[in-house]
Design a protein around this motif. Structure first.
Motif, PDB file in Angstrom:
ATOM      1  N   GLU A   1      37.681  89.966 104.069  1.00  0.00           N
ATOM      2  CA  GLU A   1      38.224  89.786 105.422  1.00  0.00           C
ATOM      3  C   GLU A   1      38.429  91.145 106.114  1.00  0.00           C
ATOM      4  O   GLU A   1      38.105  91.322 107.286  1.00  0.00           O
ATOM      5  CB  GLU A   1      39.543  89.016 105.373  1.00  0.00           C
ATOM      6  CG  GLU A   1      40.122  88.692 106.726  1.00  0.00           C
ATOM      7  CD  GLU A   1      39.195  87.830 107.574  1.00  0.00           C
ATOM      8  OE1 GLU A   1      39.147  88.058 108.794  1.00  0.00           O
ATOM      9  OE2 GLU A   1      38.522  86.948 107.024  1.00  0.00           O
TER      10      GLU A   1
ATOM     11  N   ARG B   1      35.003  92.447 107.213  1.00  0.00           N
ATOM     12  CA  ARG B   1      34.502  91.790 108.438  1.00  0.00           C
ATOM     13  C   ARG B   1      35.179  92.361 109.676  1.00  0.00           C
ATOM     14  O   ARG B   1      34.524  92.644 110.680  1.00  0.00           O
ATOM     15  CB  ARG B   1      34.718  90.284 108.363  1.00  0.00           C
ATOM     16  CG  ARG B   1      33.625  89.539 107.659  1.00  0.00           C
ATOM     17  CD  ARG B   1      33.729  88.044 107.878  1.00  0.00           C
ATOM     18  NE  ARG B   1      34.906  87.473 107.250  1.00  0.00           N
ATOM     19  CZ  ARG B   1      34.975  87.104 105.968  1.00  0.00           C
ATOM     20  NH1 ARG B   1      33.920  87.270 105.188  1.00  0.00           N
ATOM     21  NH2 ARG B   1      36.075  86.586 105.480  1.00  0.00           N
TER      22      ARG B   1
ATOM     23  N   ARG C   1      33.404  94.596 112.629  1.00  0.00           N
ATOM     24  CA  ARG C   1      33.496  94.205 114.032  1.00  0.00           C
ATOM     25  C   ARG C   1      33.971  95.384 114.890  1.00  0.00           C
ATOM     26  O   ARG C   1      33.376  95.704 115.916  1.00  0.00           O
ATOM     27  CB  ARG C   1      34.455  93.013 114.188  1.00  0.00           C
ATOM     28  CG  ARG C   1      34.495  92.428 115.594  1.00  0.00           C
ATOM     29  CD  ARG C   1      35.583  91.396 115.739  1.00  0.00           C
ATOM     30  NE  ARG C   1      36.919  91.902 115.466  1.00  0.00           N
ATOM     31  CZ  ARG C   1      37.604  92.689 116.297  1.00  0.00           C
ATOM     32  NH1 ARG C   1      37.089  93.085 117.426  1.00  0.00           N
ATOM     33  NH2 ARG C   1      38.819  93.100 115.973  1.00  0.00           N
TER      34      ARG C   1
END
Length: 123
Positions: A98, A101, A105
């Motif tokens: 997580e 990610r 981003r």
């Protein structure tokens, strides 16, 4: 006629003029410098020496290799402790799926912004 010690001093002031055998920065010193610079630029993949497309196993391998180079017990550079902490922090973010990610981003948005405004990226 220039004496040899003076010639060596003159050569030492210009790193481009130094021969390949001249003692320079060690591999460990270069690693510390790279890690600190990449961490300050918020480039965690570069900090670990891994590619953004690296798998979890490849990230772990890169982390261990870089941590070994930057470990304060093995590296005499005064910035080794900071570099070791930076490597650990970067790996903590990238090892969590997580967190990775979210970082990817933010990194993609930062790279797009730097591409739009290259002068701003130089600061």
């Amino acid at each position: 006629m220039i004496r040899r010690p003076l010639l060596l001093v003159l050569l030492a002031t210009r790193t481009a003029a130094l021969p390949k055998w001249w003692p320079g920065k060690s591999k460990e010193q270069k690693a510390v410098e790279r890690v600190i610079n990449d961490f300050e630029r918020d480039e965690f993949y570069g900090c670990l020496g891994a590619k953004p497309s690296a798998s979890a196993a490849q990230l772990k391998k890169a982390y261990r290799a870089t941590a070994k180079l930057c470990h304060p017990d093995k590296n005499s550079d005064i910035r080794a402790h900071s570099a070791f902490d930076a490597v650990r922090d970067a790996y903590d973010v990238l090892s969590d799926p997580e967190g990775r990610r979210e970082y990817d981003r933010r990194r993609l948005a930062r790279l797009k912004e730097e591409k739009k405004n290259p002068k701003k990226a130089l600061r």
